[in-house]
Design a protein around this motif. Structure first.
Motif, PDB file in Angstrom:
ATOM      1  N   ASP A 257       1.921  -2.833  -7.360  1.00  0.00           N
ATOM      2  CA  ASP A 257       2.001  -2.792  -5.898  1.00  0.00           C
ATOM      3  C   ASP A 257       1.870  -1.361  -5.381  1.00  0.00           C
ATOM      4  O   ASP A 257       1.275  -1.119  -4.320  1.00  0.00           O
ATOM      5  N   ASN A 258       2.456  -0.415  -6.111  1.00  0.00           N
ATOM      6  CA  ASN A 258       2.351   0.994  -5.710  1.00  0.00           C
ATOM      7  C   ASN A 258       0.899   1.468  -5.728  1.00  0.00           C
ATOM      8  O   ASN A 258       0.475   2.265  -4.887  1.00  0.00           O
ATOM      9  N   MET A 259       0.140   0.960  -6.682  1.00  0.00           N
ATOM     10  CA  MET A 259      -1.260   1.338  -6.778  1.00  0.00           C
ATOM     11  C   MET A 259      -2.049   0.795  -5.583  1.00  0.00           C
ATOM     12  O   MET A 259      -2.895   1.505  -5.005  1.00  0.00           O
ATOM     13  N   ASP A 260      -1.760  -0.448  -5.203  1.00  0.00           N
ATOM     14  CA  ASP A 260      -2.432  -1.027  -4.043  1.00  0.00           C
ATOM     15  C   ASP A 260      -2.109  -0.239  -2.776  1.00  0.00           C
ATOM     16  O   ASP A 260      -2.991   0.023  -1.943  1.00  0.00           O
ATOM     17  N   LEU A 261      -0.839   0.141  -2.636  1.00  0.00           N
ATOM     18  CA  LEU A 261      -0.430   0.906  -1.445  1.00  0.00           C
ATOM     19  C   LEU A 261      -1.065   2.290  -1.429  1.00  0.00           C
ATOM     20  O   LEU A 261      -1.392   2.828  -0.368  1.00  0.00           O
ATOM     21  N   THR A 262      -1.251   2.879  -2.605  1.00  0.00           N
ATOM     22  CA  THR A 262      -1.895   4.192  -2.681  1.00  0.00           C
ATOM     23  C   THR A 262      -3.311   4.128  -2.107  1.00  0.00           C
ATOM     24  O   THR A 262      -3.715   4.990  -1.311  1.00  0.00           O
ATOM     25  N   LEU A 263      -4.051   3.102  -2.496  1.00  0.00           N
ATOM     26  CA  LEU A 263      -5.411   2.930  -1.968  1.00  0.00           C
ATOM     27  C   LEU A 263      -5.385   2.610  -0.474  1.00  0.00           C
ATOM     28  O   LEU A 263      -6.238   3.075   0.292  1.00  0.00           O
ATOM     29  N   THR A 264      -4.374   1.834  -0.065  1.00  0.00           N
ATOM     30  CA  THR A 264      -4.245   1.475   1.349  1.00  0.00           C
ATOM     31  C   THR A 264      -4.067   2.706   2.216  1.00  0.00           C
ATOM     32  O   THR A 264      -4.770   2.892   3.227  1.00  0.00           O
ATOM     33  N   TYR A 265      -3.137   3.572   1.836  1.00  0.00           N
ATOM     34  CA  TYR A 265      -2.871   4.760   2.646  1.00  0.00           C
ATOM     35  C   TYR A 265      -4.016   5.764   2.579  1.00  0.00           C
ATOM     36  O   TYR A 265      -4.254   6.524   3.531  1.00  0.00           O
ATOM     37  N   HIS A 266      -4.737   5.756   1.477  1.00  0.00           N
ATOM     38  CA  HIS A 266      -5.921   6.608   1.369  1.00  0.00           C
ATOM     39  C   HIS A 266      -6.960   6.206   2.407  1.00  0.00           C
ATOM     40  O   HIS A 266      -7.489   7.061   3.143  1.00  0.00           O
ATOM     41  N   LEU A 267      -7.240   4.903   2.491  1.00  0.00           N
ATOM     42  CA  LEU A 267      -8.235   4.434   3.467  1.00  0.00           C
ATOM     43  C   LEU A 267      -7.697   4.523   4.891  1.00  0.00           C
ATOM     44  O   LEU A 267      -8.460   4.836   5.819  1.00  0.00           O
ATOM     45  N   THR A 276      -9.423   5.860  14.267  1.00  0.00           N
ATOM     46  CA  THR A 276      -8.959   4.469  14.204  1.00  0.00           C
ATOM     47  C   THR A 276      -7.567   4.422  13.585  1.00  0.00           C
ATOM     48  O   THR A 276      -7.399   4.731  12.404  1.00  0.00           O
ATOM     49  N   HIS A 277      -6.577   4.074  14.390  1.00  0.00           N
ATOM     50  CA  HIS A 277      -5.193   4.020  13.911  1.00  0.00           C
ATOM     51  C   HIS A 277      -4.780   2.561  13.769  1.00  0.00           C
ATOM     52  O   HIS A 277      -4.841   1.781  14.720  1.00  0.00           O
ATOM     53  N   LEU A 278      -4.345   2.205  12.560  1.00  0.00           N
ATOM     54  CA  LEU A 278      -4.023   0.809  12.261  1.00  0.00           C
ATOM     55  C   LEU A 278      -2.586   0.468  12.644  1.00  0.00           C
ATOM     56  O   LEU A 278      -1.680   1.285  12.521  1.00  0.00           O
ATOM     57  N   GLU A 279      -2.399  -0.776  13.075  1.00  0.00           N
ATOM     58  CA  GLU A 279      -1.073  -1.296  13.352  1.00  0.00           C
ATOM     59  C   GLU A 279      -0.453  -1.804  12.052  1.00  0.00           C
ATOM     60  O   GLU A 279      -1.159  -2.039  11.064  1.00  0.00           O
ATOM     61  N   PRO A 280       0.904  -1.994  12.021  1.00  0.00           N
ATOM     62  CA  PRO A 280       1.563  -2.447  10.781  1.00  0.00           C
ATOM     63  C   PRO A 280       0.960  -3.720  10.199  1.00  0.00           C
ATOM     64  O   PRO A 280       0.790  -3.829   8.979  1.00  0.00           O
ATOM     65  N   TRP A 281       0.617  -4.707  11.051  1.00  0.00           N
ATOM     66  CA  TRP A 281       0.069  -5.945  10.512  1.00  0.00           C
ATOM     67  C   TRP A 281      -1.312  -5.717   9.899  1.00  0.00           C
ATOM     68  O   TRP A 281      -1.708  -6.400   8.945  1.00  0.00           O
ATOM     69  N   GLN A 282      -2.040  -4.720  10.411  1.00  0.00           N
ATOM     70  CA  GLN A 282      -3.342  -4.404   9.828  1.00  0.00           C
ATOM     71  C   GLN A 282      -3.190  -3.683   8.486  1.00  0.00           C
ATOM     72  O   GLN A 282      -4.012  -3.852   7.585  1.00  0.00           O
ATOM     73  N   ILE A 283      -2.135  -2.880   8.364  1.00  0.00           N
ATOM     74  CA  ILE A 283      -1.857  -2.222   7.085  1.00  0.00           C
ATOM     75  C   ILE A 283      -1.637  -3.267   6.002  1.00  0.00           C
ATOM     76  O   ILE A 283      -2.108  -3.140   4.862  1.00  0.00           O
ATOM     77  N   MET A 284      -0.918  -4.343   6.346  1.00  0.00           N
ATOM     78  CA  MET A 284      -0.683  -5.408   5.366  1.00  0.00           C
ATOM     79  C   MET A 284      -1.997  -6.079   4.977  1.00  0.00           C
ATOM     80  O   MET A 284      -2.240  -6.378   3.809  1.00  0.00           O
ATOM     81  N   GLY A 285      -2.870  -6.304   5.960  1.00  0.00           N
ATOM     82  CA  GLY A 285      -4.169  -6.881   5.661  1.00  0.00           C
ATOM     83  C   GLY A 285      -5.028  -5.956   4.823  1.00  0.00           C
ATOM     84  O   GLY A 285      -5.745  -6.399   3.915  1.00  0.00           O
ATOM     85  N   LEU A 286      -4.950  -4.665   5.115  1.00  0.00           N
ATOM     86  CA  LEU A 286      -5.707  -3.680   4.344  1.00  0.00           C
ATOM     87  C   LEU A 286      -5.223  -3.634   2.894  1.00  0.00           C
ATOM     88  O   LEU A 286      -6.028  -3.468   1.969  1.00  0.00           O
ATOM     89  N   THR A 287      -3.918  -3.782   2.690  1.00  0.00           N
ATOM     90  CA  THR A 287      -3.378  -3.777   1.332  1.00  0.00           C
ATOM     91  C   THR A 287      -3.945  -4.923   0.514  1.00  0.00           C
ATOM     92  O   THR A 287      -4.318  -4.753  -0.655  1.00  0.00           O
ATOM     93  N   GLN A 288      -4.013  -6.106   1.124  1.00  0.00           N
ATOM     94  CA  GLN A 288      -4.588  -7.265   0.436  1.00  0.00           C
ATOM     95  C   GLN A 288      -6.057  -6.993   0.092  1.00  0.00           C
ATOM     96  O   GLN A 288      -6.513  -7.282  -1.015  1.00  0.00           O
TER      97      GLN A 288
END
Length: 553
Positions: A257-267, A276-288
């Protein structure tokens, strides 16, 4: 006698169930091909149910108008919450309704397992639940899955083994057992790295051909949310080879999960730089989306990049979508170099400075370098392993598995004296823990090679110290060992060497501790008040004795 042996991997990210029929008395175990996987029915879309090998350990609490009553029918009845694949997908599209990583909350240092704190970002209309309740919900789903497929073999009458992290404290183990009892299970617990090793044993025609006396096997189990480390030693027992678990690592909240979040925050950072600033619900979608892109890139080294799409609210999904690109180079640098850097034997995991204020959440590791945590663990126990068993879905990626093998071989090169580091691989990295738990149940009942394990630490109870009170200091407390490292289930009780008085008739606090090292202490061993820093304190118990009864609140 039970008809089946059942192993349940109650994972942080995924859960799995394996089983095998019991053999008639006196017959020899033929484990190869006998242990099978249970397909677990779960929602994959509204009104659509599919039986799959893994159950994502996610629970989603839908709004009362979100689904029709007919949309929430499972083979065993109507669901009040959604568990599994659909829960994970829905949680990626909205916030405040999803619970994940419930298992890691069971041993939280500041939140009780029965405290209603989940989801941590719950919407106002979502009633929060406790980690213990979520554990019960996941187990109930697995029990129902079994019952729907084996109606004539009630799971309450079967031999069941549930896996837990080796680093779980007694309170977390007890909560897991209680949750199992509430859904009708009479279950034993086994440590996850030990279960992975049993899975390897079940695949061997003759395990003694691969090991020699004094071999130390390092088990590295990297799951979705945790990294679990254990050491198993090959010993001589009456002229034959035996196995003994000799060390267990601490609870490390670090995994896939930490690896997925690392890529999420990178993008997300790249998108922010472009306005483009993402909302929390979009961060969850980006993680998936990052998880899926990561798996594609890691499975195909020739693939240069993958487009990642983040949906945005609007009339047209495609016109309002936000696109980003994840490259092969991103994955190599962020995941390989970030989580598996080369280290020297003895390097310690780095400690990050903590903020004075923080939101309630899990106690995540400050240092993402898994290789440093391994180095610290090996050096702490002063053992040089010659064999390594890797387990967990993270190692399905050849590049990650080969990188860690190379890093470990370099780290241990001096101690290996020119010998190669031998890698032991279970048959399936995602399912080995549940399979090993089933084989463990089989061995316990019908014989076979056993790994001597017992308690993973020394356990102590606090006793008022004979030292006088000192102004400005809390009353001093000594710690008395009441259960030593390695104590096995069913062992005869031992008397403490001294007598102690018990306060009755008033509220008192009972403090409990566990050791940080694997050195065995005798029952009655005293750790003085000034030396308590060498122990880890577990949750305290507050209550009072009256007329021989203990009332706890």
């Amino acid at each position: 006698m039970s008809q089946y042996f059942i192993g349940i991997d109650l994972g942080t990210t995924h859960s799995a169930v394996y089983y095998s029929p019991s053999n008639p008395a006196g017959t020899e175990i033929n484990q190869v091909g006998r242990i099978q996987q249970l397909a677990i029915p779960q929602f994959i879309a509204a009104g659509q149910v599919d039986a799959r090998p893994l159950l994502p350990s996610f629970v989603y609490f839908p709004h009362k108008t979100e689904f029709l009553e007919s949309d929430l029918l499972l083979p065993w009845g109507k669901a009040t919450s959604i568990v599994g694949q659909l829960a994970r997908e829905l949680g990626a599209k909205s916030s405040g309704r999803l619970v994940q990583s419930a298992k890691s909350w069971l041993c939280h240092s500041r939140v009780a397992a029965d405290e209603a704190v989940l989801p941590v970002d719950a919407l106002q209309e979502v009633e929060k639940v406790s980690p213990a309740q979520v554990t019960e919900t996941l187990l109930a789903h697995l029990v129902s899955a079994w019952t729907s497929q084996f109606p004539h073999a009630p799971i309450a009458e079967q031999t069941v083994v549930i896996t837990v992290p080796a680093s779980f404290d007694p309170a977390a183990r007890a909560i897991t057992e209680q949750a199992a009892e509430k859904v009708g299970l009479r279950a034993r617990l086994i440590e996850e790295p030990l279960a992975a090793f049993y899975a390897w044993l079940s695949d061997q025609q003759n395990w003694a051909d691969s090991l020699v006396v004094n071999d130390h096997i390092l088990v590295v189990d990297v799951g979705g949310g945790t990294t679990d480390l254990s050491l198993i030693q090959v010993v001589e027992q009456k002229g034959a080879l035996g196995l003994e678990r000799v060390a267990v690592g601490r609870h490390i909240l670090l995994g896939g999960d930490n690896m997925d979040l690392t890529l999420t925050y990178h993008l997300a950072a790249q998108l922010a730089q472009n306005g483009t600033h993402l909302e929390p619900w979009q961060i969850m979608g980006l993680t998936q989306a990052c998880r899926e892109a990561k798996e594609r890139l890691l499975s195909n080294a020739d693939l240069e990049d993958v487009s990642v799409v983040v949906p945005s609210r609007g009339r047209s999904l495609f016109n309002n979508s936000i696109k980003a690109t994840l490259t092969q180079n991103d994955v190599q640098q962020l995941l390989i170099d970030g989580f598996f850097p080369p280290v020297q034997l003895g390097e310690q995991a780095q400690k990050a400075a903590r903020s004075g204020f923080s939101a309630i959440n899990l106690d995540y590791e400050g240092d993402p370098a898994i290789t440093r945590h391994i180095s610290e663990f090996i050096a702490k126990h002063d053992v040089k392993p010659s064999k390594v068993l890797l387990n967990g879905g993270v190692f399905n990626a050849n590049v990650i598995r080969s990188t860690l093998e190379t890093r470990l071989a370099a780290m241990l090169s001096e101690s290996l004296s020119g010998r190669e580091l031998t890698m032991l691989t279970p048959s399936h990295l995602d399912h080995a823990v549940a399979k090993g738990a089933t084989y463990y149940a089989q061995v316990q009942a019908q014989g076979g090679v056993r790994v001597k394990s017992g308690l993973a630490a020394n356990y102590y109870i606090g006793v008022a110290s004979p030292m006088p009170a000192i102004p400005g200091m809390a009353p001093p407390v000594d710690a008395i060992c009441v259960a030593p490292f390695g104590l096995e289930e069913g062992s005869e009780g031992q008397m403490l060497p001294n007598e102690f008085s018990l306060v009755v008739g008033e509220s008192v606090t009972f403090r409990f501790f566990q050791s940080k090292i694997s050195e065995t202490h005798a029952v009655g061993k005293v750790i003085g008040a000034f030396s308590l820093a060498q122990l880890e304190e577990a949750q305290s118990l507050v209550g009072s004795f009256r007329c021989g009864s203990l009332f706890v609140w």
